[in-house]
Design a protein around this motif. Structure first.
Motif, PDB file in Angstrom:
ATOM      1  N   GLU A 194       0.830  -1.207   0.000  1.00  0.00           N
ATOM      2  CA  GLU A 194       0.000   0.000   0.000  1.00  0.00           C
ATOM      3  C   GLU A 194       0.864   1.256   0.000  1.00  0.00           C
ATOM      4  N   GLU A 195       1.919   1.267   0.816  1.00  0.00           N
ATOM      5  CA  GLU A 195       2.817   2.420   0.878  1.00  0.00           C
ATOM      6  C   GLU A 195       3.564   2.602  -0.438  1.00  0.00           C
ATOM      7  N   SER A 196       4.049   1.508  -0.988  1.00  0.00           N
ATOM      8  CA  SER A 196       4.784   1.581  -2.252  1.00  0.00           C
ATOM      9  C   SER A 196       3.892   2.097  -3.376  1.00  0.00           C
ATOM     10  N   ALA A 197       2.713   1.507  -3.527  1.00  0.00           N
ATOM     11  CA  ALA A 197       1.813   1.904  -4.607  1.00  0.00           C
ATOM     12  C   ALA A 197       1.378   3.358  -4.473  1.00  0.00           C
ATOM     13  N   SER A 198       1.097   3.787  -3.259  1.00  0.00           N
ATOM     14  CA  SER A 198       0.707   5.179  -3.039  1.00  0.00           C
ATOM     15  C   SER A 198       1.834   6.121  -3.436  1.00  0.00           C
ATOM     16  N   GLY A 199       3.072   5.770  -3.060  1.00  0.00           N
ATOM     17  CA  GLY A 199       4.206   6.592  -3.428  1.00  0.00           C
ATOM     18  C   GLY A 199       4.423   6.632  -4.924  1.00  0.00           C
ATOM     19  N   ILE A 200       4.295   5.484  -5.573  1.00  0.00           N
ATOM     20  CA  ILE A 200       4.460   5.412  -7.026  1.00  0.00           C
ATOM     21  C   ILE A 200       3.423   6.284  -7.716  1.00  0.00           C
TER      22      ILE A 200
END
Length: 225
Positions: A194-200
């Motif tokens: 979730e954190e990775s996708a949001s940052g991307i």
């Protein structure tokens, strides 16, 4: 409506990106390698939120069939996410067929897909290829020959692609998604999908043509080559 194409959307970062973009109201085309994976993704996100075509990025015929099925669908964002970690062979213990397969998926796959969909990319579109810090030539590391080399190679591929697509105002970058708690990253990884996708997504939203050909991290920082 913004149209997002995500390869390898059946699990991990790809699945989370598909979920977040669908929740935003985007039209999501999330590819999967098998029908079972496609059915599971559609059941989770809803048939109205996502289209789940079958695609093997290492197979030229599969990529051509996918492009034909899309027809003249305009694409705003293409995320080349499909990839494999593969077995972590070491010097003196190498499976060259497996290494060749990793190149077919991790390096040639993004090129095949982007070339096949080039006519669908709208002016100002963004092409993001998920790479890894493990492909950085500045990292003094050991082992993982197939994965590291295929990610280093795709970084150069995207640099070249960026020059070719820049006249159409299409921005191409490689993205280090972070060390993510997925099947590939393992449970000890530092950030969640979730954190990775949001940052991307935040990086993609803010991308400009001036950044084309860059290697960028999920948090927006530039990654050394």
């Amino acid at each position: 409506m913004t149209t997002i194409v995500i390869t390898g959307a059946s699990r991990g970062i790809g699945r989370e990106l598909a979920s977040q973009y669908a929740a935003q109201g985007a039209r999501v085309i999330g590819t999967c390698r098998t029908q079972d994976a496609a059915d599971a993704l559609k059941a989770e996100l809803g048939s109205d939120a996502v289209t789940t075509p079958i695609l093997d990025v290492s197979d030229g015929a599969s990529v051509s069939a996918f492009a034909s099925a899309l027809g003249d669908t305009p694409i705003d964002v293409l995320i080349n996410n499909a990839g494999v970690l593969g077995d972590q062979f070491s010097f003196g213990n190498m499976d060259y067929d497996a290494w060749t397969n990793a190149f077919a998926i991790n390096t040639l796959g993004p090129m095949r897909v982007t070339e096949a969909l080039a006519g669908n990319l709208v002016e100002g579109a963004k092409v993001i290829t998920i790479s890894s810090q493990m492909g950085s030539l500045l990292r003094d590391t050991q082992g993982s020959y197939p994965y590291r080399s295929t990610k280093a190679a795709v970084n150069k591929v995207v640099q070249l692609m960026a020059h070719d697509l820049k006249p159409r105002s299409i921005t191409c970058i490689t993205m280090h998604p972070g060390w993510v708690q997925t099947d590939m990253g393992g449970p000890s990884a530092s950030i969640t999908p979730e954190e990775s996708a949001s940052g991307i997504r935040n990086v993609i939203d803010g991308l400009t043509l001036a950044q084309t050909g860059s290697f960028i991290q999920w948090n927006g920082e530039t990654h050394p080559w």
